[in-house]
Every structure is written in structure tokens, then in C-alpha cells.
Design a protein around this motif. Sequence first.
Motif, short mmCIF file in Angstrom:
data_model
loop_
_atom_site.label_atom_id
_atom_site.label_comp_id
_atom_site.label_asym_id
_atom_site.label_seq_id
_atom_site.Cartn_x
_atom_site.Cartn_y
_atom_site.Cartn_z
N GLY A 412 2.90 48.00 -10.20
CA GLY A 412 2.70 46.58 -10.31
C GLY A 412 2.30 46.05 -11.66
N GLY A 413 2.00 46.92 -12.64
CA GLY A 413 1.65 46.44 -13.97
C GLY A 413 0.28 45.81 -14.02
N ALA A 414 -0.02 45.23 -15.18
CA ALA A 414 -1.35 44.68 -15.43
C ALA A 414 -1.65 43.46 -14.58
N SER A 415 -0.61 42.74 -14.11
CA SER A 415 -0.82 41.51 -13.36
C SER A 415 -0.89 41.72 -11.86
N ALA A 416 -0.89 42.98 -11.41
CA ALA A 416 -0.86 43.28 -9.98
C ALA A 416 -2.13 42.81 -9.29
N GLN A 417 -1.97 42.41 -8.02
CA GLN A 417 -3.11 42.04 -7.20
C GLN A 417 -3.74 43.30 -6.60
N GLY A 418 -5.03 43.22 -6.25
CA GLY A 418 -5.69 44.35 -5.61
C GLY A 418 -6.47 45.19 -6.61
N PRO A 419 -6.86 46.39 -6.19
CA PRO A 419 -7.66 47.25 -7.07
C PRO A 419 -6.91 47.64 -8.32
N ALA A 421 -5.67 50.05 -11.57
CA ALA A 421 -5.13 51.41 -11.63
C ALA A 421 -6.27 52.42 -11.77
N GLU A 422 -7.30 52.08 -12.56
CA GLU A 422 -8.43 53.00 -12.75
C GLU A 422 -9.17 53.23 -11.44
N GLU A 423 -9.36 52.15 -10.67
CA GLU A 423 -10.04 52.29 -9.37
C GLU A 423 -9.23 53.15 -8.41
N ILE A 424 -7.93 52.94 -8.42
CA ILE A 424 -7.06 53.72 -7.52
C ILE A 424 -7.08 55.19 -7.89
#
Length: 470
Positions: A412-419, A421-424
Amino acid sequence: MAFNTGSAELRIYNTLTRQKALFTPIEPGKIRMYVCGMTVYDYCHLGHARVLVAFDVITRYLRALGYDVHYVRNITDVDDKIINRAAENGESCDQLTERFIEAMHEDEARLGVLSPTEEPRATAHMGQIIAMIETLIEKGYAYAADNGDVYYRVERFEGYGKLNNRNLEEMQAGSRIEVSDVKENPYDFVLWKSAKAGEVSWNSPWGAGRPGWHIECSAMSKCCLGDTFDIHGGGPDLKFPHHENEIAQSEAANGVPFVNTWMHAGAIRVNKEKMSKSLGNFFTIREILDTYDPEVVRYFLTQGHYRSQIDYSEASLKEVRGIVDSFYHALRGLPAGEEGELENDVEARFFEAMSDDFNTALALSVLHELVREINRVKEADIGQAARLGAQLRRLGNVLGLFQRDPEQYLQGGASAQGPSAEEIERCIQERAAAKRARDFATADRIRDELKAQGVILDDSREGTSWRREA
């Protein structure tokens, strides 16, 4: 590596003749194409995106065939809507148009629309516009009215109505059109408008004023492409009166055929009505891109034939998101740079489809088959899968699709909704530790919590990857 285009010959549906025909450019190897662009008084909506993407795909394909394409798409930067909106905002027309031209370019870039070869603006071509009007007056096709306006004399042009397959008598029968004391005929249309107090204007032989909309395109296309050129395109609502009037102006002024092939994209519909600003049922490009990935929107606009109507709905875009995901799933994990000869007929069939009036629907079905083949051989022969993946990317590029890093797209890139990438990634590591400790309840809970936030984990022998849910 050159494409294997097979033996298909390019055939294009011509709105003027109402049939498909073998396309032959005026000058071998070169194509001159003009597409009516935006009137820049507001943000572009999805109907505009349909035209932008359709002719971007057409341009890409013509270049893939080896043509040198000179693509001109104009900007209308002076007209009643612009003047009225600027006045409402308390700003100059230049301030208004510059802001919306910049916004238009931002929207185009996000949708992967390539810049045209030339992007002429009406306000930069006043000399050519005035000269063409003078020619029309000299030839008896136009006249200056008492109020300072100049009108085109429709009855003087013998072929009026040929693009829309209607003659003037048929159009006049039973029609309602505003009667004007200054016109010779109610169907005569304006070439030059006299300026009202406080309006932006230019000097002319008929007094201060500004051009009518139709004459702008006739003058700009002549300036950029000559008296006769190969292709003229635009949206479905431009066939009449705009393109009909362009033909009348240009052929009367220049004395030669105006355009060899006319092309018109289909409309976007919402609840079975055409999407348009006048109906108030439109969605701006940037509103839609706030929710959906630009590539999903581009695929949505490309999946049907360019002349067909498209029905817009949230359900349709969600379905397309899943389809685009499937393409990137196939490309995921494939080594890059695996170009090579392939003993398949994929490229020939792709070009055969596209050469039949740019049939993107059939071309995409060929790419779907290629995706299935990639998935079939992926486990057994990663090298062959990579070569097929490279073929998918090369052909996808002709449509402006499937060029991104699969991980970047799926996550989803930087504009993705939700948690983030680091959290995931942190959750994935915690889940891996729980699995090593045989604490499967915790591992399942982490997976389920991520899923509830729209993140899907994919386990494989290589480890765990993740993606945003469609």
C-alpha cells in the motif's frame, strides 16, 4: 527487445464513417493526433480521467507499434465558466487556471498518464485564432454582428452535420434553439465574443473580446499539426456541437479535409446517467485516489473497450482491486531482469487484440492467461516464471500497468490506511517468536488482529510476507 507484434494490422473505428478501417497515416511512420483537453476551472473528475487514460493507452500502443506519435492535447484557459468562477473567487483568471492546471498535472501523474508532446493553451494562440476568423469572414463563412460578436454561417458549409450523421434540416426540425436578433440563423455559432465590462479581453478587428470555444481548437490544431492530420479524439459529449463545429471551421478556412480518423471515448455513468459536472453526480479524480490506489483506478478505466460506457460503483472498484492484486501476487518474489525468448504466442495475441481498435478488454484477458501460467510454473521453474513475469511487465507497460515493485503495491505504500509497515513487521516477528515457542494461540491472535486491521499474512517456505486487504 522488440515486440513480437504478429501479423495483425491496425484497424480503428472512425466516428466519421461509423466503421472500422485499416489505419494508414498521412506520413509513413508518423502519426499526428489531437485530443481535446480540459477547461480548467475546477478539479478533473472521473469522466475526464476516462479520456486521459484512454488516449494515453492509445498513444502508448501506437508507439509500441513503432510509430513516432506527435500527441497534442490542448488546454482551454479562457471561457465563460473560467471567467465566472474567477469572479466568484475574487481572483484573476490566470490565478484560477494556473492552480487547476497544476492540479490536473498532479492527477495525470498519479494515474500514470504520460505528458503529451505539446499542450497548447488558448490564450497563447490569439493571433492564430483571429487570423482564422478573418479568413472565414473573407470566404463568406462568417460575419460580424452589430453587437461586436462574430458568428459562423452554418448554412454556408455544405457538409455540416456529417460527423453526427445529421443534416441541418433534420437538426432544425422540431428543435428548440434560442432566437437571437443578431444572428442570421439560430444555428449560427459564435467565433468571437465582444467583451463585457471588466472581463478579460484581447484586441481584434471587431473590438475587444475573446474567442468562442470551438475556434480555439481549430486554430491550435492547425498551428501544431497542420491543415490535415491523422487522428482527432475526445470525450463522448464533444461530437456535437464542438467537433462538428471544428470540422466546419477548419475545412472552410483551410479548403482541405480536417481529420482522417475521429475517435471518441465512452462515458462514465453513475446510476445509469452520464457523469458530469452539470448533473452534479461527479467524483473528482483526487477524491477517488484518496480511497483507491491509482493503478486500481487506471485498470478500472482500461478494462473495458475505450468506446464503451463504464458504470461507476464502489463495488466495481473493490472488485478491480482484487484483480490488480492477483497480477502483483504473480509477480511477487520473481527475480528481476529475466528477459529471454519465450515459445508462446502471448505477445502476438496481445497485439492482435490491441490492433483491433485498441481492444484492451481482450488484451487484458491474454495477460490474465499469462498470470495463470506464471502461477503454474512458479514453484517448479522460477527462471521460467521470471521470464514470463518480464513479458507480463513489458506488455503491461503498453497499458500503463504492472510496473511497480510488487511488495510496494501490495503493502500500500506510504499513504496506506491502517498500521504502519514498521508496526506490521514487529507483529510478524512477535508471531514468529510465538510459533517457535509453540504458543499457537498467541500466533493466531496476532494474525487475526492484523486481519481485522486490513493486513493479510501469507506464510511460505521462505517466511511470512504481508499485504493490505483488497
